[in-house]
Design a protein around this motif. Structure first.
Motif, short mmCIF file in Angstrom:
data_model
loop_
_atom_site.label_atom_id
_atom_site.label_comp_id
_atom_site.label_asym_id
_atom_site.label_seq_id
_atom_site.Cartn_x
_atom_site.Cartn_y
_atom_site.Cartn_z
N ASP A 272 0.87 -1.21 0.01
CA ASP A 272 0.05 0.21 -0.05
C ASP A 272 0.73 1.42 0.01
OD1 ASP A 272 -2.39 -1.68 0.10
OD2 ASP A 272 -2.44 -1.55 2.17
N ASP A 273 2.20 1.20 -0.06
CA ASP A 273 2.94 2.41 -0.31
C ASP A 273 3.25 2.81 -1.43
OD1 ASP A 273 2.98 1.93 2.67
OD2 ASP A 273 4.56 3.56 2.72
N HIS A 274 3.19 1.87 -2.54
CA HIS A 274 3.26 2.08 -3.95
C HIS A 274 2.11 2.22 -4.67
CE1 HIS A 274 7.63 2.51 -4.69
NE2 HIS A 274 7.92 1.72 -3.75
N GLN A 275 1.69 3.29 -5.37
CA GLN A 275 0.57 3.37 -5.94
C GLN A 275 0.28 2.31 -6.89
OE1 GLN A 275 0.35 7.39 -7.10
NE2 GLN A 275 0.55 8.29 -5.07
N ASP A 276 1.38 1.88 -7.58
CA ASP A 276 1.55 1.11 -8.69
C ASP A 276 2.56 0.02 -8.61
OD1 ASP A 276 -0.85 2.04 -10.63
OD2 ASP A 276 0.62 3.95 -10.76
N ASP B 60 4.81 4.15 -10.43
CA ASP B 60 4.46 5.60 -9.84
C ASP B 60 5.57 6.54 -9.96
OD1 ASP B 60 5.99 4.56 -7.87
OD2 ASP B 60 4.35 4.20 -6.35
N GLY B 61 6.88 6.46 -10.34
CA GLY B 61 7.87 7.33 -10.43
C GLY B 61 8.36 7.67 -9.04
N ILE B 62 8.02 6.75 -8.19
CA ILE B 62 8.54 7.04 -6.82
C ILE B 62 9.52 5.88 -6.27
CG2 ILE B 62 7.72 6.65 -4.00
CD1 ILE B 62 4.97 7.73 -5.04
N ILE B 63 10.65 6.63 -5.45
CA ILE B 63 11.68 5.69 -4.75
C ILE B 63 11.29 5.49 -3.28
CG2 ILE B 63 14.17 5.38 -4.29
CD1 ILE B 63 14.48 6.86 -6.99
N GLN B 64 11.50 4.48 -2.76
CA GLN B 64 11.14 4.44 -1.17
C GLN B 64 12.38 3.61 -0.43
OE1 GLN B 64 7.09 3.05 -0.87
NE2 GLN B 64 6.86 5.06 -0.26
N ALA B 65 12.89 3.97 0.51
CA ALA B 65 13.85 3.23 1.35
C ALA B 65 13.15 2.68 2.46
CB ALA B 65 15.17 4.14 1.87
N THR C 38 11.22 8.57 1.27
CA THR C 38 10.42 8.59 0.11
C THR C 38 10.68 9.72 -0.93
OG1 THR C 38 8.67 7.61 1.25
CG2 THR C 38 8.10 8.60 -0.86
N SER C 39 10.99 9.48 -2.07
CA SER C 39 11.37 10.48 -2.92
C SER C 39 10.05 10.51 -3.90
CB SER C 39 12.55 10.65 -3.81
OG SER C 39 12.46 11.55 -4.71
N THR C 40 8.82 11.26 -3.83
CA THR C 40 7.72 11.18 -4.37
C THR C 40 7.78 11.52 -5.78
OG1 THR C 40 6.89 13.33 -3.73
CG2 THR C 40 6.28 11.36 -2.27
N GLU C 41 8.84 12.42 -6.28
CA GLU C 41 9.02 12.72 -7.64
C GLU C 41 10.36 12.76 -8.24
OE1 GLU C 41 7.69 16.96 -8.03
OE2 GLU C 41 5.52 16.32 -6.96
N GLY D 110 8.09 9.48 -15.03
CA GLY D 110 7.49 8.23 -15.33
C GLY D 110 7.82 6.88 -14.69
N TRP D 111 7.83 5.67 -15.53
CA TRP D 111 8.52 4.60 -14.68
C TRP D 111 9.90 4.52 -14.43
CZ3 TRP D 111 6.25 -0.41 -17.35
CH2 TRP D 111 4.69 -0.40 -17.61
N ILE D 112 10.21 3.89 -13.36
CA ILE D 112 11.48 3.86 -12.78
C ILE D 112 11.73 2.31 -13.20
CG2 ILE D 112 13.19 3.71 -10.83
CD1 ILE D 112 11.66 6.06 -9.87
N ARG D 113 12.74 2.01 -14.08
CA ARG D 113 12.95 0.75 -14.54
C ARG D 113 14.07 0.27 -14.11
NH1 ARG D 113 10.79 3.70 -18.77
NH2 ARG D 113 9.03 2.70 -19.64
N ALA D 114 15.31 1.03 -13.46
CA ALA D 114 16.49 0.53 -13.12
C ALA D 114 17.04 1.30 -12.13
CB ALA D 114 17.46 0.40 -14.18
N MET D 115 17.72 0.72 -11.19
CA MET D 115 18.19 1.51 -9.76
C MET D 115 19.49 0.92 -9.23
SD MET D 115 16.12 2.76 -6.51
CE MET D 115 15.14 1.16 -6.34
#
Length: 140
Positions: A79-83, A103-108, A121-124, A128-133
């Motif tokens: 429930d913390d990622h919207q997608d 959702d374009g969000i990064i969470q630790a 959390t970095s909400t922005e 778009g999609w984050i595909r790699a990190m």
């Protein structure tokens, strides 16, 4: 390995072949996008752990039993990622899990006992999609 039906499969490499060791049905609802495995001590077990995530926006933890089966570690975040979550990174050194996705969000997350505690959390992070990190534990 993981697929578009919520299924996880554990494989063993044998001479010239891959042998199926374990199958976990309904690990997620829908597509499983990413897996992170670590052989390190996990929740007081010396069995290693597997983290999985997918289109359902949930991170789940799994441990390996002595006979090589995957069993739930009763560890999940939801429930913390919207997608869907497309990317997971885990540092056994720090116990930190990074998640990112559609959702374009990064969470630790800090892995504490049998639960994830949100660190940041970095909400922005991306529009778009984050595909790699990649995660560099020493940089904090």
């Amino acid at each position: 390995s993981a697929g578009d039906n919520g299924l996880l499969k554990l494989w063993k490499i044998e001479t010239g072949a891959m042998a199926l060791v374990s199958t976990k049905e309904a690990a997620h609802k829908g597509v499983v996008f990413t897996l992170q495995f670590d052989r390190a001590d996990f929740l007081g077990q010396q069995s290693g752990m597997l983290l999985s995530s997918g289109m359902d926006g949930v991170i789940r933890g799994w441990r390996l039993t002595e006979n090589g089966e995957l069993e739930s570690a009763n560890l999940s975040m939801q429930d913390d990622h919207q997608d869907g979550i497309l990317v997971l990174q885990y540092s056994a050194e720090t116990g930190v899990v990074l998640s990112a996705g559609i959702d374009g969000i990064i969470q630790a997350w800090q892995l504490e006992g049998d639960k994830f505690c949100l660190l940041a959390t970095s909400t922005e992070a991306h529009s778009g999609w984050i595909r790699a990190m990649r995660f560099h534990a020493r940089s904090g």
